[in-house]
Motif scaffolding. Sequence first.
Motif, PDB file in Angstrom:
ATOM      1  N   ILE A 289       0.842  -1.274   0.024  1.00  0.00           N
ATOM      2  CA  ILE A 289      -0.006   0.028  -0.019  1.00  0.00           C
ATOM      3  C   ILE A 289       1.092   1.128  -0.032  1.00  0.00           C
ATOM      4  O   ILE A 289       1.797   1.218   0.966  1.00  0.00           O
ATOM      5  CB  ILE A 289      -1.001   0.103   1.031  1.00  0.00           C
ATOM      6  N   VAL A 290       0.864   1.912  -1.156  1.00  0.00           N
ATOM      7  CA  VAL A 290       1.607   3.150  -1.095  1.00  0.00           C
ATOM      8  C   VAL A 290       0.733   4.378  -0.860  1.00  0.00           C
ATOM      9  O   VAL A 290      -0.171   4.775  -1.623  1.00  0.00           O
ATOM     10  CB  VAL A 290       2.432   3.432  -2.663  1.00  0.00           C
ATOM     11  N   VAL A 291       1.041   5.320   0.072  1.00  0.00           N
ATOM     12  CA  VAL A 291       0.425   6.277   0.556  1.00  0.00           C
ATOM     13  C   VAL A 291       1.106   7.833  -0.084  1.00  0.00           C
ATOM     14  O   VAL A 291       2.307   7.847   0.463  1.00  0.00           O
ATOM     15  CB  VAL A 291       0.005   6.361   1.716  1.00  0.00           C
ATOM     16  N   ARG A 292       0.552   8.478  -0.772  1.00  0.00           N
ATOM     17  CA  ARG A 292       1.313   9.744  -1.015  1.00  0.00           C
ATOM     18  C   ARG A 292       0.678  10.867  -0.177  1.00  0.00           C
ATOM     19  O   ARG A 292      -0.688  11.052   0.134  1.00  0.00           O
ATOM     20  CB  ARG A 292       0.784  10.372  -2.529  1.00  0.00           C
ATOM     21  N   LEU A 293       1.694  11.533   0.555  1.00  0.00           N
ATOM     22  CA  LEU A 293       1.391  12.444   1.606  1.00  0.00           C
ATOM     23  C   LEU A 293       1.834  13.969   1.389  1.00  0.00           C
ATOM     24  O   LEU A 293       2.769  14.016   0.690  1.00  0.00           O
ATOM     25  CB  LEU A 293       2.321  12.345   2.922  1.00  0.00           C
ATOM     26  N   ARG A 294       1.303  14.830   1.936  1.00  0.00           N
ATOM     27  CA  ARG A 294       1.755  16.030   1.994  1.00  0.00           C
ATOM     28  C   ARG A 294       1.941  16.590   3.504  1.00  0.00           C
ATOM     29  O   ARG A 294       1.130  16.463   4.356  1.00  0.00           O
ATOM     30  CB  ARG A 294       1.034  17.305   1.413  1.00  0.00           C
ATOM     31  N   LEU A 295       3.389  16.682   4.124  1.00  0.00           N
ATOM     32  CA  LEU A 295       3.824  16.794   5.697  1.00  0.00           C
ATOM     33  C   LEU A 295       4.184  18.237   5.601  1.00  0.00           C
ATOM     34  O   LEU A 295       4.900  18.833   4.804  1.00  0.00           O
ATOM     35  CB  LEU A 295       4.495  15.988   5.929  1.00  0.00           C
ATOM     36  N   THR A 296       3.614  19.201   6.492  1.00  0.00           N
ATOM     37  CA  THR A 296       4.103  20.405   6.948  1.00  0.00           C
ATOM     38  C   THR A 296       4.275  20.421   8.595  1.00  0.00           C
ATOM     39  O   THR A 296       3.487  20.235   9.386  1.00  0.00           O
ATOM     40  CB  THR A 296       3.060  21.527   6.655  1.00  0.00           C
ATOM     41  N   ALA A 297       5.445  20.960   8.768  1.00  0.00           N
ATOM     42  CA  ALA A 297       5.803  21.248  10.386  1.00  0.00           C
ATOM     43  C   ALA A 297       4.963  22.563  10.672  1.00  0.00           C
ATOM     44  O   ALA A 297       4.557  23.317   9.782  1.00  0.00           O
ATOM     45  CB  ALA A 297       7.224  21.583  10.472  1.00  0.00           C
ATOM     46  N   ARG A 298       4.632  22.651  12.139  1.00  0.00           N
ATOM     47  CA  ARG A 298       3.524  23.745  12.335  1.00  0.00           C
ATOM     48  C   ARG A 298       4.482  25.112  12.732  1.00  0.00           C
ATOM     49  O   ARG A 298       4.557  25.989  12.335  1.00  0.00           O
ATOM     50  CB  ARG A 298       2.738  23.226  13.212  1.00  0.00           C
ATOM     51  N   ASN A 299       5.095  24.841  13.975  1.00  0.00           N
ATOM     52  CA  ASN A 299       6.034  26.100  14.709  1.00  0.00           C
ATOM     53  C   ASN A 299       7.590  25.636  14.594  1.00  0.00           C
ATOM     54  O   ASN A 299       8.065  26.691  14.700  1.00  0.00           O
ATOM     55  CB  ASN A 299       5.511  26.214  15.816  1.00  0.00           C
ATOM     56  N   ASP A 300       7.711  24.315  14.735  1.00  0.00           N
ATOM     57  CA  ASP A 300       9.375  24.281  14.628  1.00  0.00           C
ATOM     58  C   ASP A 300       9.695  23.121  13.845  1.00  0.00           C
ATOM     59  O   ASP A 300       8.957  22.139  13.700  1.00  0.00           O
ATOM     60  CB  ASP A 300       9.768  23.832  16.270  1.00  0.00           C
ATOM     61  N   PRO A 301      11.009  23.074  13.571  1.00  0.00           N
ATOM     62  CA  PRO A 301      11.636  21.798  12.851  1.00  0.00           C
ATOM     63  C   PRO A 301      11.110  20.311  13.483  1.00  0.00           C
ATOM     64  O   PRO A 301      11.355  20.463  14.643  1.00  0.00           O
ATOM     65  CB  PRO A 301      13.019  22.035  12.780  1.00  0.00           C
TER      66      PRO A 301
END
Lengths: 295, 218, 205
Positions: free
Chosen positions: B103-115
């Motif tokens: 199962i291959v899931v394509r994601l978009r991830l973004t940090a909120r306030n800190d690395p």
Amino acid sequence: MSDPTFDNTETANLPRVGAADPLSDTAVLGPLRGMPAAGPQPAPAPGPGPVPVPGAWEPTAPTTGTWEPPPPGSGAWPPAGPTAGAWAPAAPGTGPAQPVAPGTVPPEPAGPPEPATPQAGWWRRNRWGLVALLPALALALGPPAKDAYDQITGLEPSRPVTAGADGWTEYAGARMRLVELTDATTEVTAARRPVRLPPGVRVWRARLGFESAETERIGGCKLLLESLDGRTFGADPDELDEASLYSNFCTPGLEKPGPAYETQSYFVLPTSAQPTAVRVVLSVESPRYARLSPG
Amino acid sequence: MSEPPRSANPPAPAAPAAPARSGLARFGARLGVGALFVAALAAGGALTALRPNSDVRERPFVTAGGLGERVSTRTFDVTVLDVRGAAQVARFRQAHDTGGVWIVVRLRLTARNDPTTVGYAALRDERGRLYQQSERFTQPLTNSWVLQPGIPVEGEVAFEVPRAAASRLWLRLAENLAEQGMDSMAEVALLPVDPSTVDGWTRSTAPVPLQTPGAVGT
Amino acid sequence: MSRVSAGSGAGSRRLAARLFGIPLRWLGLSAGAATLAVSGFFGGLEGPDEPAIPVVQPGTVDRGSPWNVTVSRVRLVNDLGTLRLTVPGDRWLAVVATVEVTADESRNDLDDVLRLTGVLGLMSQEPAHVMLMRDATELGRLNPGMPEEIAFVWEQSAGAAPPGTVTVQIYGKTYRMDNLANRMEWLDPAVRAEVVAPVQDRRAG
């Protein structure tokens, strides 16, 4: 987004390492031989099951056996429930039972000590114990609470150390300052090996000045670029992996040994973020960190 | 008719009712103490039995969402962009097959306030079983990539699951690989897939190349 | 008690005590002897039994938690592709087994599954490598309900005799409350079964 260099036909003919492996041959195993002379090691005993608690809690005979109903008016707690009738001392002069005349010492030894002032209430009789309870509670709960508070606050760098009058910040046995903070986007994207940056991202370079006799003490530092809205950004980000940029955090470059030196580090920030200061963080100094502002 | 105290006097035969009464009173007193003792033990035992254990008390704080929705945790936001299945995946030009289905899931991830990093990635099935991301090849997005606040990064994460479990899955993401308790966790329901689709995935022989993570425009 | 205290003199009191004491002691002794005899008849006097470890045939699945294990074959080899021996000239002793995780979560403690006994010259107690046979990659994690053929590889010193037969111990663990952490954990690794398997010598040259 597929890998442009990828070719399905190529992959289909990939060597199957497992298939070529000398372990893969499924030869029929011979019959099981006898037990080896060494013999199997005995298995550890199974884990302990629930252990029945012995009935040691039974009140001992001298205590309960000689317990007498307290004298009337002593304020001693009568137990509730159906057995209370056998316990409750009747009000003075009303009931038929006067178990013990006030002042009469029960003959049996080891009975509950007779209160000095039978008329005194529970609070009065226990006043010193109650008073002593307060410092005891403070001693019991205070240190763990402070410990927990220190641990929680010590986890994150939360106490900035700022610059003195001379513009230098003293932290972890070193003096440091922010020499320059510049937008290096063009430098990176127009380099000999340009980095493809997504739109809306800007590269920043921070130059730090250090004066440190023992650079190994600050060698493991972490750098964060702080923006106006309080967010922080890490140095040497993965976004710049393709670029051959040199971020040397807090350690001197090889070319300039000596107690006074400068370093440079790169950061990526969204265009909307306005950088304001560089944080130098050493976990051993936590929760203290150096906050270096430009100028 | 006052009860004679049990003093040093020898038992008084003149008052036949008194000893019985005294014995009854003492028996009652003992019964009372015993009952209180048992009640206290029972109350303590009940409290101990009812107290939730660490697994319950320290469970993660789950934020739930669906495919295409932005799900926020304490440290990062995630949007599941796409899900696909395959019999083989390829990374660094090496193909990897599976005993189940990829199962291959394509994601978009973004940090909120800190690395931050997202170190824990797992799929949960309907039975509650958890399948962590494959370790058979490096998966930088959910292993090592340090997300910077406000700069989204897209990439793919591959999981191996039994075919029977592939029809209904939830993606779980958290910052810490070793311990997810007492911290934020995102759980994204992936779209249900009918078994024939899963069969189709397992029949396709061409390896599916995994996308290398990279920053995308804000 | 009242009867004793009601006695007229010290002599008669002793007599009464003796009269009371003898049958009681006799009763106690005979009851104890009877208990011993009965329990001895049923094996109560024998030493505590060590739980017997079942012996499983190679190729037979040993079911349990947190994994089912089927030991297939044991081989001696010189070369295993990219794997490097710590001492050149040593040999690999590989146990190939199919492992299926029966727990509800992925497991990363695969080097706890098997141990070897009675083999001299092993460089480590736990396997030096746990390899997935499917693609010869180092296996760190195995997902539930997905049986895989795995090679557990030990390095055997060249100075030790190559074994003709090995006893492979299959370990299991118990999911129970960890009293210290007050949470459910997989604890108490213990030998669950043993497989006595012949060693196939596949060393080249």
